[in-house]
Motif scaffolding. Structure first.
Motif, short mmCIF file in Angstrom:
data_model
loop_
_atom_site.label_atom_id
_atom_site.label_comp_id
_atom_site.label_asym_id
_atom_site.label_seq_id
_atom_site.Cartn_x
_atom_site.Cartn_y
_atom_site.Cartn_z
N GLU A 30 9.69 -4.81 45.22
CA GLU A 30 9.96 -3.62 45.54
C GLU A 30 10.12 -3.29 46.71
O GLU A 30 11.16 -2.41 47.26
N TYR A 31 9.29 -3.81 47.96
CA TYR A 31 9.29 -3.54 49.18
C TYR A 31 10.70 -3.99 49.70
O TYR A 31 11.15 -3.26 50.70
N ARG A 69 10.60 -0.75 35.81
CA ARG A 69 9.03 -1.08 36.01
C ARG A 69 8.30 -1.23 34.78
O ARG A 69 7.31 -2.07 34.76
N VAL A 118 5.18 -6.14 43.71
CA VAL A 118 5.10 -5.08 44.95
C VAL A 118 6.00 -5.45 46.14
O VAL A 118 6.60 -4.89 47.01
N ASN A 134 3.24 -7.00 59.30
CA ASN A 134 2.51 -6.31 58.11
C ASN A 134 2.41 -7.07 57.02
O ASN A 134 3.52 -7.44 56.27
N PRO A 135 1.06 -7.32 56.41
CA PRO A 135 1.27 -8.23 55.21
C PRO A 135 1.41 -7.19 53.81
O PRO A 135 0.92 -6.13 53.98
N ILE A 136 2.12 -8.05 52.89
CA ILE A 136 2.16 -7.14 51.62
C ILE A 136 1.86 -8.26 50.59
O ILE A 136 2.58 -9.45 50.59
N SER A 137 1.10 -7.97 49.37
CA SER A 137 0.50 -8.96 48.59
C SER A 137 1.18 -8.55 47.19
O SER A 137 1.50 -7.34 47.16
N GLU A 138 1.06 -9.24 46.20
CA GLU A 138 1.54 -9.09 44.69
C GLU A 138 3.03 -9.20 44.86
O GLU A 138 3.73 -8.40 45.29
N GLU A 155 13.70 -1.80 48.99
CA GLU A 155 13.50 -0.57 49.84
C GLU A 155 13.88 -0.60 51.20
O GLU A 155 14.61 0.31 51.56
N VAL A 156 13.64 -1.82 51.73
CA VAL A 156 13.64 -2.08 53.12
C VAL A 156 15.08 -2.42 53.61
O VAL A 156 15.84 -2.00 54.52
N TYR A 208 6.26 0.58 54.05
CA TYR A 208 4.99 -0.07 53.89
C TYR A 208 4.02 0.42 53.31
O TYR A 208 3.35 -0.16 52.54
N GLN A 213 1.51 -0.80 50.09
CA GLN A 213 0.08 -0.93 50.29
C GLN A 213 -0.39 0.18 49.02
O GLN A 213 -1.43 -0.30 48.47
#
Lengths: 217, 217
Positions: B72-73, B95, B69, B62-66, B76-77, A89, A93
């Protein structure tokens, strides 16, 4: 395997500087291949046919272009001081803020500089920079990366030295201490990190560059 | 820990679609929170104060933008089908190409569409797309990712369905089969991948959108 590292770049470019800082942080030995942007080398054109731009990192013959892609690659291949957070996370960010700097803050700041501090352009730069100021305030830390610099700090290199040089050269104010106390404190701390200090061009060269490029005749 | 996944988005956005494809590839259960872009939710404004845009992925609060991104998150998770290559150099290349698509190809193609296929704008789009055509030729593979789709394919989602819809709506040609045989073949293969097929809006909705947004009165 031989570990041959070359960096094609020009001194004075904040984007090349990002790669240099990452290399220095990791204590990687490399050869700097100075490019003449008015007469680009055949290697540069071969390595980066899409953008034909520096920096290009060449690791054992394999070229990598785009400064943030290079920084992530360096972090992944060489152990030592981490540049990206380990937590997924926090990593997301960091990537988000690096993107905000590239897509929103730097274009607005470039415009404010190129316009010699024209009121509307400066207001737009302030609006973009306010997000970074707030982020530092929320984090309450020395760097965007916390106690140590990370991808976000490296992305913001231009703000730490180049903007001040432009302000000095053109007699304008973009990143005022009064308006951005956290960012100016960050800037002082950042340029004094050893790996950063070792990577930056002399400020007077940047002042001279901005005078020549954007100064009034 | 509860694994609560929400995606704030709108149907018909190629950027939201990138996140949806990644979620479907990984077989992740999530709640789609439909946003009204003319009246954005308080949550969206809180989660993405910088851009105030969709998509926003919210994972356990938990916020994730774009979009890239987010992709990729997700990779990974959640284990399962990989979206980025494991090898550091291949990952850097993926990338790089995702960035070329976002920074060079999509703006040029948007412009060609918005101009109703104006000659100069189409020529510029062709110039940008030629890099992708060459990359597919060099790779000699079904997808940018090889035998399976990866980050680059997902980044290029707009080219696979939206461009064709715009061409149909406006009677223009941007991505001609004659000029871009590899890209059009890729496009056919891509929209027929199960995870992609399950994620795309109906083409007729996009045709209707482009007619309304860019069509001549």
């Amino acid at each position: 395997m031989a570990n041959e590292v070359k960096l094609h770049g020009v001194t004075g470019s904040p984007f090349v500087c990002r790669a240099v800082i990452a290399l220095n942080l990791k204590e990687i030995k490399y050869e700097f291949v100075a490019e003449d942007l008015s007469n680009k080398s055949a290697d540069l054109l071969k390595y980066n046919p899409v953008y034909k731009k520096v920096p290009v990192l060449v690791h054992n013959g394999n070229p990598i272009s785009e400064s943030l892609v290079i920084v992530e690659y360096i972090d992944e291949v060489w152990k030592g001081v981490p540049i990206l957070p380990q937590d997924a996370y926090e990593k997301a960010q960091a990537r988000f803020w690096a993107k905000v700097i590239d897509d929103k803050c730097l274009p607005a700041v470039f415009k404010a500089i190129a316009s010699h501090g024209e009121e509307q352009a400066v207001a737009e730069a302030h609006e973009a920079l306010q997000f970074l100021e707030n982020e530092l305030k929320v984090k309450g830390s020395k760097f965007f990366g916390g106690d140590n610099i990370n991808l976000v700090d490296i992305s913001a290199t231009f703000l730490a030295l180049w903007v001040g040089a432009a302000e000095e050269a053109l007699g304008i104010e973009v990143l005022s201490k009064h308006k951005f106390p956290k960012l100016t404190e960050w800037s002082d701390n950042y340029v004094n990190c050893q790996a950063v200090k070792d990577s930056l061009p002399p400020k007077e060269n940047l002042v001279a560059f901005f005078k020549k490029r954007f100064g009034k005749a």
